[in-house]
Design a protein around this motif. Structure first.
Motif, mmCIF file in Angstrom:
data_model
loop_
_atom_site.group_PDB
_atom_site.id
_atom_site.type_symbol
_atom_site.label_atom_id
_atom_site.label_comp_id
_atom_site.label_asym_id
_atom_site.label_seq_id
_atom_site.Cartn_x
_atom_site.Cartn_y
_atom_site.Cartn_z
ATOM 1 N N SER A 31 -13.182 1.398 -4.375
ATOM 2 C CA SER A 31 -12.691 2.453 -3.489
ATOM 3 C C SER A 31 -11.321 2.057 -2.954
ATOM 4 O O SER A 31 -10.914 0.897 -3.034
ATOM 5 N N VAL A 32 -10.648 3.034 -2.380
ATOM 6 C CA VAL A 32 -9.355 2.747 -1.761
ATOM 7 C C VAL A 32 -9.542 1.718 -0.650
ATOM 8 O O VAL A 32 -8.761 0.771 -0.538
ATOM 9 N N SER A 33 -10.604 1.869 0.141
ATOM 10 C CA SER A 33 -10.827 0.897 1.223
ATOM 11 C C SER A 33 -11.163 -0.485 0.658
ATOM 12 O O SER A 33 -10.757 -1.505 1.225
ATOM 13 N N GLY A 34 -11.870 -0.535 -0.467
ATOM 14 C CA GLY A 34 -12.144 -1.818 -1.108
ATOM 15 C C GLY A 34 -10.864 -2.493 -1.578
ATOM 16 O O GLY A 34 -10.692 -3.700 -1.430
ATOM 17 N N LEU A 35 -9.953 -1.698 -2.131
ATOM 18 C CA LEU A 35 -8.668 -2.233 -2.584
ATOM 19 C C LEU A 35 -7.836 -2.711 -1.395
ATOM 20 O O LEU A 35 -7.203 -3.769 -1.462
ATOM 21 N N ARG A 85 -5.305 -6.805 1.452
ATOM 22 C CA ARG A 85 -4.942 -7.052 2.848
ATOM 23 C C ARG A 85 -3.561 -6.489 3.172
ATOM 24 O O ARG A 85 -2.690 -7.184 3.686
ATOM 25 N N ILE A 86 -3.389 -5.211 2.836
ATOM 26 C CA ILE A 86 -2.157 -4.500 3.156
ATOM 27 C C ILE A 86 -2.517 -3.252 3.950
ATOM 28 O O ILE A 86 -3.686 -2.892 4.051
ATOM 29 N N THR A 87 -1.501 -2.582 4.477
ATOM 30 C CA THR A 87 -1.758 -1.376 5.259
ATOM 31 C C THR A 87 -2.009 -0.188 4.329
ATOM 32 O O THR A 87 -1.579 -0.176 3.169
ATOM 33 N N LYS A 88 -2.685 0.807 4.879
ATOM 34 C CA LYS A 88 -2.961 2.037 4.143
ATOM 35 C C LYS A 88 -1.640 2.702 3.722
ATOM 36 O O LYS A 88 -1.533 3.238 2.630
ATOM 37 N N GLN A 89 -0.650 2.632 4.603
ATOM 38 C CA GLN A 89 0.659 3.228 4.326
ATOM 39 C C GLN A 89 1.332 2.547 3.125
ATOM 40 O O GLN A 89 1.876 3.213 2.255
ATOM 41 N N SER A 90 1.262 1.228 3.069
ATOM 42 C CA SER A 90 1.860 0.500 1.946
ATOM 43 C C SER A 90 1.170 0.854 0.638
ATOM 44 O O SER A 90 1.821 1.076 -0.386
ATOM 45 N N LEU A 91 -0.156 0.896 0.673
ATOM 46 C CA LEU A 91 -0.905 1.219 -0.537
ATOM 47 C C LEU A 91 -0.659 2.661 -0.971
ATOM 48 O O LEU A 91 -0.544 2.939 -2.158
ATOM 49 N N SER A 92 -0.556 3.561 -0.015
ATOM 50 C CA SER A 92 -0.408 4.982 -0.319
ATOM 51 C C SER A 92 0.804 5.261 -1.203
ATOM 52 O O SER A 92 0.722 6.006 -2.185
ATOM 53 N N ARG A 93 1.925 4.672 -0.870
ATOM 54 C CA ARG A 93 3.151 4.891 -1.640
ATOM 55 C C ARG A 93 2.996 4.390 -3.069
ATOM 56 O O ARG A 93 3.284 5.090 -4.034
ATOM 57 N N VAL A 94 2.501 3.163 -3.210
ATOM 58 C CA VAL A 94 2.360 2.530 -4.521
ATOM 59 C C VAL A 94 1.297 3.244 -5.350
ATOM 60 O O VAL A 94 1.511 3.578 -6.520
ATOM 61 N N LEU A 95 0.150 3.486 -4.751
ATOM 62 C CA LEU A 95 -0.945 4.153 -5.453
ATOM 63 C C LEU A 95 -0.546 5.569 -5.861
ATOM 64 O O LEU A 95 -0.845 6.012 -6.975
ATOM 65 N N GLY A 96 0.155 6.262 -4.981
ATOM 66 C CA GLY A 96 0.624 7.614 -5.301
ATOM 67 C C GLY A 96 1.486 7.630 -6.552
ATOM 68 O O GLY A 96 1.330 8.505 -7.423
ATOM 69 N N GLN A 97 2.379 6.672 -6.674
ATOM 70 C CA GLN A 97 3.249 6.592 -7.852
ATOM 71 C C GLN A 97 2.448 6.280 -9.107
ATOM 72 O O GLN A 97 2.667 6.883 -10.162
ATOM 73 N N LEU A 98 1.493 5.366 -9.002
ATOM 74 C CA LEU A 98 0.673 5.008 -10.169
ATOM 75 C C LEU A 98 -0.228 6.171 -10.605
ATOM 76 O O LEU A 98 -0.452 6.379 -11.797
#
Length: 162
Positions: free
Chosen positions: A62-66, A71-84
């Motif tokens: 899950s996103v929360s598992g990732l 150990r990064i913020t939701k905001q940091s993951l959102s940008r990267v994951l959105g692009q992928l």
């Protein structure tokens, strides 16, 4: 070239610790160089690499598992994951028990790309392991594990022992 290895009883001296930390920085620089070259051609960076790697190692996470693994913020993951997601390297599926949960998987293209990145690092690490030998590899793992926060070690061991 003769490697400067600290004497067995001097390894905790300030200069030896600085040299070890410096060596860790140089090793990381070279460990990431080949994937960085590949990533830059796709306008990706190391954060993309980490997401691809851990989604590949944990299909259906899950996103929360990732977030917990990285150990990064939701905001940091959102940008990267959105692009992928947008570029077709990762897909999201709704959870079976909780439809709000977003489960992550590599696409075929994502698997190929992650494998290409991994192959460069696998070869570098395998070569280093062969040169150093099993005792050194065991010691290396022990040092790395002890660098990890003590309260996170069990989770890290669980992750790598899959």
């Amino acid at each position: 070239m003769q490697t400067k290895i600290p004497s067995s009883n001097l390894y905790l001296r300030e200069e030896e610790l600085r040299s070890g930390i410096e060596l860790l920085y140089f090793a990381y620089r070279d460990f990431t160089r080949d994937p960085d070259d590949i990533l830059s051609k796709s306008n990706f960076g190391r954060a993309h690499h980490r997401v691809l790697y851990f989604v590949g190692r944990n299909p259906g996470t899950s996103v929360s598992g990732l977030l917990s693994i990285l150990r990064i913020t939701k905001q940091s993951l959102s940008r990267v994951l959105g692009q992928l997601l947008e570029e077709g390297y990762i897909i999201q599926k709704a959870g079976t028990e909780d439809r709000r949960q977003r489960l992550l998987y590599l696409t075929d293209e994502g698997e190929r790309f992650e494998k290409m990145l991994f192959d460069t690092q696998r070869e570098r690490v395998a070569q280093a392991y062969r040169k150093a030998g099993p005792e050194a590899v065991s010691g290396f793992w022990e040092v790395l594990l002890n660098i990890v926060d003590e309260d996170k070690r069990d989770a890290v061991l669980g992750q790598i022992e899959k």
